[in-house]
Design a protein around this motif. Structure first.
Motif, PDB file in Angstrom:
ATOM      1  N   LEU A 215      -7.312  -8.493 -38.904  1.00  0.00           N
ATOM      2  CA  LEU A 215      -6.811  -9.643 -38.711  1.00  0.00           C
ATOM      3  C   LEU A 215      -6.239 -10.484 -37.765  1.00  0.00           C
ATOM      4  O   LEU A 215      -5.852  -9.570 -36.995  1.00  0.00           O
ATOM      5  N   ALA A 216      -6.181 -11.803 -37.343  1.00  0.00           N
ATOM      6  CA  ALA A 216      -5.080 -12.454 -36.504  1.00  0.00           C
ATOM      7  C   ALA A 216      -3.806 -12.758 -36.928  1.00  0.00           C
ATOM      8  O   ALA A 216      -3.720 -13.375 -38.444  1.00  0.00           O
ATOM      9  N   LEU A 217      -2.772 -12.693 -36.466  1.00  0.00           N
ATOM     10  CA  LEU A 217      -1.710 -13.266 -36.918  1.00  0.00           C
ATOM     11  C   LEU A 217      -1.372 -14.978 -36.281  1.00  0.00           C
ATOM     12  O   LEU A 217      -1.563 -15.366 -35.346  1.00  0.00           O
ATOM     13  N   PRO A 218      -0.131 -15.091 -36.860  1.00  0.00           N
ATOM     14  CA  PRO A 218      -0.575 -17.331 -37.214  1.00  0.00           C
ATOM     15  C   PRO A 218       0.026 -16.935 -35.419  1.00  0.00           C
ATOM     16  O   PRO A 218       1.473 -16.336 -35.578  1.00  0.00           O
ATOM     17  N   ARG A 219       0.437 -17.308 -34.700  1.00  0.00           N
ATOM     18  CA  ARG A 219       1.207 -18.641 -33.980  1.00  0.00           C
ATOM     19  C   ARG A 219       2.817 -17.649 -33.953  1.00  0.00           C
ATOM     20  O   ARG A 219       3.130 -17.193 -32.421  1.00  0.00           O
ATOM     21  N   TRP A 220       3.050 -19.589 -34.708  1.00  0.00           N
ATOM     22  CA  TRP A 220       4.329 -19.622 -34.951  1.00  0.00           C
ATOM     23  C   TRP A 220       4.762 -17.834 -34.684  1.00  0.00           C
ATOM     24  O   TRP A 220       5.767 -17.609 -34.832  1.00  0.00           O
ATOM     25  N   SER A 221       4.409 -16.586 -35.774  1.00  0.00           N
ATOM     26  CA  SER A 221       4.397 -14.867 -35.575  1.00  0.00           C
ATOM     27  C   SER A 221       5.810 -14.964 -34.444  1.00  0.00           C
ATOM     28  O   SER A 221       6.089 -14.482 -34.596  1.00  0.00           O
ATOM     29  N   ARG A 222       5.109 -15.136 -33.573  1.00  0.00           N
ATOM     30  CA  ARG A 222       5.500 -14.896 -32.284  1.00  0.00           C
ATOM     31  C   ARG A 222       7.213 -15.358 -32.164  1.00  0.00           C
ATOM     32  O   ARG A 222       8.012 -14.284 -31.025  1.00  0.00           O
ATOM     33  N   HIS A 223       7.637 -16.180 -32.908  1.00  0.00           N
ATOM     34  CA  HIS A 223       8.946 -16.499 -32.498  1.00  0.00           C
ATOM     35  C   HIS A 223      10.110 -16.475 -33.899  1.00  0.00           C
ATOM     36  O   HIS A 223      11.193 -16.581 -33.439  1.00  0.00           O
ATOM     37  N   VAL A 224       9.398 -15.411 -34.467  1.00  0.00           N
ATOM     38  CA  VAL A 224      10.237 -14.634 -35.317  1.00  0.00           C
ATOM     39  C   VAL A 224      11.042 -13.309 -34.782  1.00  0.00           C
ATOM     40  O   VAL A 224      12.168 -13.079 -34.992  1.00  0.00           O
TER      41      VAL A 224
ATOM     42  N   PHE B 225       4.627  -5.218 -35.098  1.00  0.00           N
ATOM     43  CA  PHE B 225       5.832  -4.891 -35.066  1.00  0.00           C
ATOM     44  C   PHE B 225       6.270  -5.577 -33.440  1.00  0.00           C
ATOM     45  O   PHE B 225       7.352  -6.505 -33.449  1.00  0.00           O
ATOM     46  N   CYS B 226       5.643  -5.323 -32.804  1.00  0.00           N
ATOM     47  CA  CYS B 226       5.841  -5.712 -31.076  1.00  0.00           C
ATOM     48  C   CYS B 226       5.948  -7.599 -31.082  1.00  0.00           C
ATOM     49  O   CYS B 226       6.368  -7.529 -30.717  1.00  0.00           O
ATOM     50  N   ARG B 227       5.011  -8.028 -31.270  1.00  0.00           N
ATOM     51  CA  ARG B 227       4.340  -8.797 -31.627  1.00  0.00           C
ATOM     52  C   ARG B 227       5.466 -10.276 -32.555  1.00  0.00           C
ATOM     53  O   ARG B 227       5.822 -11.350 -31.882  1.00  0.00           O
TER      54      ARG B 227
ATOM     55  N   SER C  98       5.230 -12.924 -25.111  1.00  0.00           N
ATOM     56  CA  SER C  98       4.576 -12.221 -25.527  1.00  0.00           C
ATOM     57  C   SER C  98       3.525 -11.354 -25.174  1.00  0.00           C
ATOM     58  O   SER C  98       3.383 -10.189 -25.488  1.00  0.00           O
ATOM     59  N   CYS C  99       3.612 -11.278 -23.468  1.00  0.00           N
ATOM     60  CA  CYS C  99       2.637 -10.563 -23.209  1.00  0.00           C
ATOM     61  C   CYS C  99       2.816  -9.018 -22.808  1.00  0.00           C
ATOM     62  O   CYS C  99       4.169  -9.453 -21.905  1.00  0.00           O
ATOM     63  N   ILE C 100       2.723  -7.902 -22.613  1.00  0.00           N
ATOM     64  CA  ILE C 100       3.072  -6.617 -23.261  1.00  0.00           C
ATOM     65  C   ILE C 100       2.654  -6.224 -21.655  1.00  0.00           C
ATOM     66  O   ILE C 100       3.009  -5.055 -21.132  1.00  0.00           O
ATOM     67  N   ARG C 101       1.476  -6.238 -20.655  1.00  0.00           N
ATOM     68  CA  ARG C 101       1.510  -5.883 -19.128  1.00  0.00           C
ATOM     69  C   ARG C 101       0.679  -4.767 -19.688  1.00  0.00           C
ATOM     70  O   ARG C 101       1.149  -4.138 -18.513  1.00  0.00           O
TER      71      ARG C 101
ATOM     72  N   THR D 105      -1.867  -8.297 -27.429  1.00  0.00           N
ATOM     73  CA  THR D 105      -0.838  -9.864 -28.435  1.00  0.00           C
ATOM     74  C   THR D 105      -1.277 -10.457 -29.011  1.00  0.00           C
ATOM     75  O   THR D 105      -0.469 -11.307 -29.009  1.00  0.00           O
ATOM     76  N   GLY D 106      -2.281 -10.985 -28.811  1.00  0.00           N
ATOM     77  CA  GLY D 106      -3.032 -12.147 -28.633  1.00  0.00           C
ATOM     78  C   GLY D 106      -2.332 -13.355 -27.886  1.00  0.00           C
ATOM     79  O   GLY D 106      -2.718 -14.227 -28.304  1.00  0.00           O
ATOM     80  N   VAL D 107      -2.390 -12.881 -26.744  1.00  0.00           N
ATOM     81  CA  VAL D 107      -2.065 -14.326 -25.202  1.00  0.00           C
ATOM     82  C   VAL D 107      -3.759 -14.944 -25.005  1.00  0.00           C
ATOM     83  O   VAL D 107      -4.753 -14.026 -24.981  1.00  0.00           O
ATOM     84  N   SER D 108      -4.220 -15.957 -24.637  1.00  0.00           N
ATOM     85  CA  SER D 108      -4.866 -16.568 -24.587  1.00  0.00           C
ATOM     86  C   SER D 108      -4.700 -17.710 -23.022  1.00  0.00           C
ATOM     87  O   SER D 108      -4.143 -18.506 -23.222  1.00  0.00           O
ATOM     88  N   PHE D 109      -4.734 -16.745 -21.392  1.00  0.00           N
ATOM     89  CA  PHE D 109      -4.356 -17.186 -21.125  1.00  0.00           C
ATOM     90  C   PHE D 109      -5.909 -17.980 -20.245  1.00  0.00           C
ATOM     91  O   PHE D 109      -5.629 -18.970 -19.154  1.00  0.00           O
ATOM     92  N   TYR D 110      -6.853 -18.127 -20.387  1.00  0.00           N
ATOM     93  CA  TYR D 110      -7.399 -18.268 -19.681  1.00  0.00           C
ATOM     94  C   TYR D 110      -7.869 -19.701 -20.104  1.00  0.00           C
ATOM     95  O   TYR D 110      -8.435 -20.133 -19.174  1.00  0.00           O
ATOM     96  N   ASP D 111      -7.866 -20.352 -21.302  1.00  0.00           N
ATOM     97  CA  ASP D 111      -8.244 -21.311 -22.192  1.00  0.00           C
ATOM     98  C   ASP D 111      -6.500 -22.769 -21.972  1.00  0.00           C
ATOM     99  O   ASP D 111      -6.761 -23.150 -22.372  1.00  0.00           O
ATOM    100  N   GLY D 112      -5.528 -21.435 -21.154  1.00  0.00           N
ATOM    101  CA  GLY D 112      -4.817 -22.948 -21.272  1.00  0.00           C
ATOM    102  C   GLY D 112      -3.725 -22.866 -21.971  1.00  0.00           C
ATOM    103  O   GLY D 112      -3.119 -23.246 -22.371  1.00  0.00           O
ATOM    104  N   THR D 113      -4.073 -21.838 -23.005  1.00  0.00           N
ATOM    105  CA  THR D 113      -2.389 -22.417 -24.377  1.00  0.00           C
ATOM    106  C   THR D 113      -1.473 -21.434 -24.220  1.00  0.00           C
ATOM    107  O   THR D 113      -0.537 -21.604 -24.422  1.00  0.00           O
ATOM    108  N   ASP D 114      -2.494 -20.740 -23.380  1.00  0.00           N
ATOM    109  CA  ASP D 114      -0.733 -19.316 -23.295  1.00  0.00           C
ATOM    110  C   ASP D 114      -0.908 -19.482 -20.900  1.00  0.00           C
ATOM    111  O   ASP D 114      -1.567 -19.743 -21.092  1.00  0.00           O
TER     112      ASP D 114
END
Lengths: 44, 305
Positions: free
Chosen positions: B123-132, B211-213, B267-270, B252-261
Motif C-alpha cells: 500500500l502507498a502512504l498519503p503524501r501528507w503523512s510525511r509531515h506528521v 515509521f521512518c516516513r 524524506s530521502c534516507i539516502r 520512502t516514496g520520494v519522486s524527484f524525476y517528475d519534479g514532485t520532490d
C-alpha cells in the motif's frame, strides 16, 4: 566571499558539541544512558 | 564489482551488531554501563536495550529537556543543559551526509525493510503523512518534556514513554524476558506501547518504512540537513529518461524525476537505491561543489537526447 552552507552547519554543530561538553551535558547523557528508566520504556 | 545495495546491507547489519554488542546480558548489570554510552549514535536504538553500547539521541534529548528546569535552577545559570551536546553530535553527522544514517545505519529501519520483504499486497502512504513526524518531534520530543512537569519539577520523556516502538522491541520486551520481577509492574502503559509496536510491525509489512516516513523524530531532524549537507544527490534532468524506476524503488516514496520532490527532499534516507537502479546514470552523489563522491554507475540504457 561565497558562503558554504554545509561548512557553516558543520562549524555550528562543533560549537554546540563543545558547549554541550563544557556544560557537563556529556556526563549527564552518560548518567541517564547507564541506568534503566523503566517508565521511559513503558514498564512501571 | 559488489553492488552498492549489497554494501549497504552489509553496513546496516554490521552497524546494528556493533552498537548492540553487549552480550554479557546475564551478568550483574542488566545494561551496558561503560564509557561508549557518551556517544550518541544518529540512529533510533534504545539505550535501555540490554545489548546497546551507545546512546539514543532522541532519548538523550528528551531527558535533557525534561531536566532542564531543575538542573538550571541547581547550577544557578551558566550554559543550560538544553541538549546542545546531542544536537551538536547529530549536526556533525547530518551536515556531512544528511539523513544517510537512516538508510545505512539504523537497526529499526533494517527491521522494517525485512518486514516489507514479506510477500503481500503493498500500500502507498498519503503524501501528507510525511509531515506528521515534525508534529511528533515538536510535541513529544520538545514541548511535552519541557512543559509537562511532575511535582518535583522534572518533565516527562513522552516520546519514549508513549510512542517509541524501538524502545518496546529492544528494551521493554527483552527486559521483561530477562527479569521476571518486572512483569508485575508492567501495566496499561506497556500494553499501549506493545500495541503501537504491533501496529508498526503490521504497517511495515504492507508499506515501506512507515515509521521512518511518518513518525520518526530523529529522521525529522536529520532530514532537515538533506538540502544543506556536504554530500548531496544530484538529478540531471537533461540525462533523465523519466522511466520512473527511481520512484518505484524508493523506500520512502520520494519522486524527484517528475519534479514532485527535490532530489534532496527531507524524506530521502539516502539509501542510494535510485542511484543504483537508474538506467542512464541521471542521479549522482556529489559534494556541495558538484564533485562526484561515488563513481560506480554505468549506463544500462541510452540517455535522453
Amino acid at each position: 566571499m561565497k558562503f558554504k552552507t554545509a561548512y557553516l552547519f558543520l562549524l555550528g554543530s562543533m560549537v554546540l558539541l563543545i558547549m554541550g561538553i563544557y556544560s557537563g551535558e556529556a556526563s549527564s547523557t552518560l548518567k541517564k544512558a547507564i541506568s534503566i528508566c523503566l517508565s521511559c520504556i513503558g514498564i512501571g | 564489482m559488489i553492488s552498492l545495495e549489497r554494501i549497504r546491507r552489509f553496513v546496516q547489519h554490521a552497524f546494528s551488531l556493533l552498537i548492540n554488542s553487549h552480550f554479557y546480558i546475564f551478568g550483574t548489570a542488566p545494561i551496558y554501563q561503560g564509557n561508549l554510552k557518551y556517544v550518541c549514535t544518529p540512529v533510533l536504538n534504545c539505550y535501555s536495550c540490554p545489548l546497546a553500547v551507545t546512546s539514543c539521541p532522541i532519548g538523550a534529548l528528551q531527558s535533557a529537556l525534561a531536566t532542564l528546569r531543575p538542573t538550571f535552577r541547581a547550577v544557578g545559570g551558566g550554559i543550560p543543559q538544553a541538549g546542545l551536546y546531542i544536537l551538536g553530535s547529530l549536526g556533525l553527522v547530518a551536515s556531512v551526509v544528511g539523513r544517510m544514517p537512516c538508510g545505512w545505519l539504523c537497526p529499526f529501519g533494517l527491521i522494517q525493510e525485512y518486514l516489507f520483504k514479506l510477500r503481500t499486497r503493498k500500500l502507498a502512504l498519503p503524501r501528507w503523512s510525511r509531515h506528521v513526524r515534525y508534529v511528533v518531534l515538536a510535541i513529544f520530543v520538545v514541548l511535552l518534556p519541557l512543559f509537562w512537569i511532575d511535582p518535583i519539577g522534572f518533565g516527562e520523556t513522552t516520546f519514549c514513554k508513549f510512542i517509541c516502538p524501538a524502545g518496546t522491541l529492544e528494551a521493554g520486551i527483552p527486559l521483561l524476558s530477562l527479569r521476571p520481577e518486572l512483569r508485575q509492574i508492567a501495566g496499561v502503559l506497556f500494553g499501549w506501547k506493545f500495541l503501537v509496536l504491533v501496529a508498526i510491525v503490521v504497517a511495515s509489512i504492507y508499506t515501506s518504512r512507515p515509521f521512518c516516513r511518518t513518525i520518526c523524530p530523529l529522521g525529522a531532524i536529520l532530514g532537515l540537513f538533506n538540502r544543506v549537507s556536504l554530500v548531496r544527490l544530484h538529478h540531471d534532468k537533461e540525462t533523465c529518461v523519466e522511466c520512473g524506476a527511481c520512484r518505484t524503488i524508493c523506500p520512502t516514496g520520494v519522486s524527484f524525476y517528475d519534479g514532485t520532490d527535490s532530489a534532496n527532499s527531507p524524506s530521502c534516507i539516502r539509501c542510494l537505491r535510485c542511484y543504483s537502479i537508474c538506467p542512464v546514470c541521471a542521479i549522482s552523489v556529489t559534494t556541495e561543489q558538484g564533485r562526484k563522491v561515488i563513481n560506480q554507475c554505468t549506463p544500462k540504457r541510452r540517455a535522453a537526447s
